[in-house]
Write an enzyme that holds these catalytic residues in place. Structure first.
Site, PDB file in Angstrom:
ATOM      1  N   HIS A  16       0.851  -1.191   0.000  1.00 36.11           N
ATOM      2  CA  HIS A  16       0.000   0.000   0.000  1.00 36.11           C
ATOM      3  C   HIS A  16       0.884   1.237   0.000  1.00 36.11           C
ATOM      4  O   HIS A  16       1.934   1.239   0.629  1.00 36.11           O
ATOM      5  CB  HIS A  16      -0.921   0.017   1.232  1.00 36.11           C
ATOM      6  CG  HIS A  16      -2.076   0.942   1.062  1.00 36.11           C
ATOM      7  ND1 HIS A  16      -2.003   2.275   1.361  1.00 36.11           N
ATOM      8  CD2 HIS A  16      -3.311   0.721   0.579  1.00 36.11           C
ATOM      9  CE1 HIS A  16      -3.163   2.844   1.075  1.00 36.11           C
ATOM     10  NE2 HIS A  16      -3.973   1.928   0.601  1.00 36.11           N
TER      11      HIS A  16
ATOM     12  N   ASP B 247      -7.892  -5.598   0.067  1.00 37.84           N
ATOM     13  CA  ASP B 247      -8.359  -6.454  -1.025  1.00 37.84           C
ATOM     14  C   ASP B 247      -7.985  -7.912  -0.855  1.00 37.84           C
ATOM     15  O   ASP B 247      -8.511  -8.768  -1.558  1.00 37.84           O
ATOM     16  CB  ASP B 247      -7.781  -5.959  -2.358  1.00 37.84           C
ATOM     17  CG  ASP B 247      -8.368  -4.623  -2.748  1.00 37.84           C
ATOM     18  OD1 ASP B 247      -9.577  -4.444  -2.525  1.00 37.84           O
ATOM     19  OD2 ASP B 247      -7.633  -3.770  -3.250  1.00 37.84           O
TER      20      ASP B 247
HETATM   21  N1  ACO Z   1       4.346  -7.564  -4.780  1.00 35.49           N
HETATM   22  C1  ACO Z   1       5.681  -7.494  -4.964  1.00 35.49           C
HETATM   23  N2  ACO Z   1       6.420  -6.370  -4.844  1.00 35.49           N
HETATM   24  C2  ACO Z   1       5.757  -5.245  -4.530  1.00 35.49           C
HETATM   25  C3  ACO Z   1       4.370  -5.229  -4.309  1.00 35.49           C
HETATM   26  C4  ACO Z   1       3.671  -6.444  -4.444  1.00 35.49           C
HETATM   27  N3  ACO Z   1       2.346  -6.488  -4.265  1.00 35.49           N
HETATM   28  N4  ACO Z   1       3.984  -3.977  -4.013  1.00 35.49           N
HETATM   29  C5  ACO Z   1       5.087  -3.222  -4.021  1.00 35.49           C
HETATM   30  N5  ACO Z   1       6.176  -3.986  -4.325  1.00 35.49           N
HETATM   31  C6  ACO Z   1       7.560  -3.554  -4.385  1.00 35.49           C
HETATM   32  C7  ACO Z   1       7.853  -2.834  -5.681  1.00 35.49           C
HETATM   33  O1  ACO Z   1       8.312  -3.729  -6.681  1.00 35.49           O
HETATM   34  C8  ACO Z   1       8.925  -1.875  -5.229  1.00 35.49           C
HETATM   35  O2  ACO Z   1      10.114  -2.579  -5.102  1.00 35.49           O
HETATM   36  P1  ACO Z   1      11.565  -1.876  -5.357  1.00 35.49           P
HETATM   37  O3  ACO Z   1      11.584  -0.667  -4.460  1.00 35.49           O
HETATM   38  O4  ACO Z   1      12.545  -2.938  -4.965  1.00 35.49           O
HETATM   39  O5  ACO Z   1      11.575  -1.526  -6.802  1.00 35.49           O
HETATM   40  C9  ACO Z   1       8.487  -1.475  -3.830  1.00 35.49           C
HETATM   41  O6  ACO Z   1       7.737  -2.596  -3.349  1.00 35.49           O
HETATM   42  C10 ACO Z   1       7.622  -0.226  -3.762  1.00 35.49           C
HETATM   43  O7  ACO Z   1       6.567  -0.381  -4.689  1.00 35.49           O
HETATM   44  P2  ACO Z   1       5.849   0.835  -5.406  1.00 35.49           P
HETATM   45  O8  ACO Z   1       5.144   0.333  -6.609  1.00 35.49           O
HETATM   46  O9  ACO Z   1       6.816   1.949  -5.579  1.00 35.49           O
HETATM   47  O10 ACO Z   1       4.821   1.238  -4.275  1.00 35.49           O
HETATM   48  P3  ACO Z   1       3.578   2.153  -4.488  1.00 35.49           P
HETATM   49  O11 ACO Z   1       3.312   2.820  -3.213  1.00 35.49           O
HETATM   50  O12 ACO Z   1       3.758   3.027  -5.691  1.00 35.49           O
HETATM   51  O13 ACO Z   1       2.418   1.117  -4.876  1.00 35.49           O
HETATM   52  C11 ACO Z   1       0.680  -0.470  -4.681  1.00 35.49           C
HETATM   53  C12 ACO Z   1       1.462   0.664  -3.990  1.00 35.49           C
HETATM   54  C13 ACO Z   1       0.201  -0.008  -6.073  1.00 35.49           C
HETATM   55  C14 ACO Z   1      -0.538  -0.793  -3.846  1.00 35.49           C
HETATM   56  C15 ACO Z   1       1.615  -1.711  -4.818  1.00 35.49           C
HETATM   57  O14 ACO Z   1       1.987  -2.170  -3.538  1.00 35.49           O
HETATM   58  C16 ACO Z   1       0.964  -2.839  -5.613  1.00 35.49           C
HETATM   59  O15 ACO Z   1       1.074  -2.856  -6.842  1.00 35.49           O
HETATM   60  N6  ACO Z   1       0.273  -3.813  -4.928  1.00 35.49           N
HETATM   61  C17 ACO Z   1      -0.427  -4.870  -5.600  1.00 35.49           C
HETATM   62  C18 ACO Z   1      -1.792  -4.379  -6.096  1.00 35.49           C
HETATM   63  C19 ACO Z   1      -2.764  -4.149  -4.966  1.00 35.49           C
HETATM   64  O16 ACO Z   1      -2.946  -4.981  -4.091  1.00 35.49           O
HETATM   65  N7  ACO Z   1      -3.444  -2.996  -5.034  1.00 35.49           N
HETATM   66  C20 ACO Z   1      -4.490  -2.631  -4.037  1.00 35.49           C
HETATM   67  C21 ACO Z   1      -4.039  -1.452  -3.252  1.00 35.49           C
HETATM   68  S1  ACO Z   1      -5.162  -1.090  -1.970  1.00 35.49           S
HETATM   69  C22 ACO Z   1      -6.442  -0.372  -2.751  1.00 35.49           C
HETATM   70  O17 ACO Z   1      -6.363   0.281  -3.731  1.00 35.49           O
HETATM   71  C23 ACO Z   1      -7.697  -0.610  -2.144  1.00 35.49           C
END
Ligand code: ACO
Length: 426
Positions: free
Chosen positions: A304, A361
């Site tokens: 998140h 989720d």
């Molecule tokens: N699985 C694996 N790696 C992940 C995940 C994940 N679910 N989420 C983040 N990371 C990693 C990224 O690869 C990144 O790694 P790095 O720094 O080594 O490159 C780091 O964690 C940070 O990730 P960002 O994408 O920069 O984080 P951001 O805050 O932009 O994204 C998000 C948050 C979109 C929720 C992300 O965690 C994600 O894609 N999760 C999966 C989708 C999801 O569950 N979305 C629902 C969100 S809650 C909602 O909207 C109700």
């Protein structure tokens, strides 16, 4: 605490006011930065940028706090109903009994939708995603029910209409997609019971309303009711800032929510678990894939932007999930898989280092499955729940006398002035 921070640039300095929110959050007010210095700020993804001040929802990602109008979401999930929480978000305080009764009557009065809207559904491609449909139908509401924006009471009519009709539209889309007769709303049912009845009642098999599911749906929608300036809410505010009608602003929020990185994740979680169940591969493969930087796969339902210790909604959702399955004696193998996957991920160094925890989720899809909601409608369920929050945030902007159209700037990195080349000379 100093009331300013000082920016030093090109041998000059500028004092920038510091704003302190009611929970002690600090922000540097840069609203005159460009005018005074010629600089803009760059913040892709807006991770450090406050787009507004707001008195609706407070969240603290480090401590796992979420409060609507000051009230912890845990207390609302335990004691409130979705309609009461919607009232709270939109009006800024909990209703008195007579106000809640009136609100329920208004919601009931507004629950029918124009019969002609059914024709839209009939002519939409059968396989269309329900989120695309919902967004179109909400935009179409504007033509059937022109919004009234002049006095408070008229705004309330539009708002109530939207809250009530979105639920009817969603259930209608499901019935029509199955080629079944539409079920109309009933005046004797609560908001949540009405929705379940419109979804599942049938002339050949009357729907038995199960109070445990009604309670679970109230909790599900309360947990989704607002989440401050997330992607879809920002979309509602940005589109709304052009002073577009409420319906169009909400339709933009629905479109943003559709994405798998946002509301679409609840559908993606179940698809991810179902795929691995069918393939028979070990769950550890998902964890390995999520860690592999050459693979775009992410563990859906994890991570998140704001929550970095835990998502308080996920804890409540997990408990609701257990309760519902136990009370209804439902065995869902996906729940066991989800628990195992959570355990694997939470002890994995990558997930620990990246502060990745289950978000709302992760378990919500299993609750929705227990209700009988089809997977492709999960994000629609999220959208119905988020509607009070979108409306409250839109209204906060609409009531703000200093409201300005949202218009970010950019740092241009394209070619410098280039002469037009006639086609023969290219
Ligand atoms: N699985 C694996 N790696 C992940 C995940 C994940 N679910 N989420 C983040 N990371 C990693 C990224 O690869 C990144 O790694 P790095 O720094 O080594 O490159 C780091 O964690 C940070 O990730 P960002 O994408 O920069 O984080 P951001 O805050 O932009 O994204 C998000 C948050 C979109 C929720 C992300 O965690 C994600 O894609 N999760 C999966 C989708 C999801 O569950 N979305 C629902 C969100 S809650 C909602 O909207 C109700």
């Amino acid at each position: 605490m100093s009331e300013f921070v000082t920016l030093h640039y090109e041998g000059k300095e500028l004092k920038l006011p510091v704003l302190i929110g009611s929970e002690g959050e600090r922000a540097i007010d840069i609203s005159h930065l460009r005018q005074e210095t010629g600089f803009i700020t760059l913040d892709p993804g807006f991770a450090n940028t406050g787009s507004c001040t707001s008195s609706i929802t407070f969240m603290n990602g480090e401590k796992g706090i979420l409060r609507y109008r000051g009230i912890p979401v845990e207390e609302l999930a335990e004691h409130s109903s979705f309609t009461e929480t919607a009232y709270l978000l939109i009006n800024g305080r909990l209703p008195l009994q007579k106000e809640l009764n009136r609100f329920s009557v208004l919601l009931n009065d507004a629950s029918l939708v124009h019969e002609d809207m059914q024709l839209f559904y009939q002519n939409y491609p059968r396989g269309a995603h329900p989120m695309g449909l919902l967004s179109s139908m909400v935009t179409a509401l504007r033509s059937f029910y022109p919004e009234l924006q002049t006095i408070e009471e008229e705004i309330n009519v539009t708002v109530t209409r939207l809250l009530s009709k979105i639920r009817t539209l969603a259930a209608m889309s499901y019935k029509i997609s199955r080629g079944h007769k539409v079920v109309y709303p009933r005046a004797d049912l609560s908001y949540c019971a009405n929705f379940l009845n419109m979804m599942f009642d049938s002339p050949v098999k009357p729907y038995q309303i199960e109070e445990n599911l009604v309670d679970a749906l109230n909790v599900f929608w309360i947990l989704h009711a607002d989440h401050e300036q997330n992607c879809s809410t920002s979309a509602v505010r940005i589109v709304g800032s052009a002073r577009v009608n409420l319906y169009a602003a909400i339709a933009a929020g629905i479109a943003a929510l559709w994405g798998p990185l946002h509301g679409g994740a609840n559908q993606a979680v179940i698809e991810m678990l179902s795929q691995i169940q069918q393939s028979g591969e070990p769950l550890s493969k998902l964890v390995e894939r999520a860690k592999d930087k050459s693979d775009p796969f992410r563990l859906m339902g994890f991570g998140h932007r704001v929550y970095k210790t835990f998502d308080p909604r996920a804890l409540i959702m997990k408990k609701t999930c257990y309760d519902v399955l136990e009370k209804l004696k439902i065995v869902d193998p996906l729940l066991d898989m989800a628990i195992e996957l959570e355990e694997l991920a939470l002890k994995d160094d990558y997930f620990i280092e990246h502060n990745l925890y289950p978000n709302v989720d992760f378990y919500s899809g299993i609750v929705l499955r227990a209700m009988g909601i089809p997977t492709n409608m999960f994000t629609v369920m999220f959208a119905i729940g988020r509607l009070p929050g979108w409306i409250a945030q839109w209204k906060e902007d609409a009531d703000n006398p200093n409201w300005r159209i949202a218009r970010p700037r950019q740092v241009y990195t394209g070619p410098v002035r280039t002469a037009y080349a006639p086609i023969r000379e290219r």
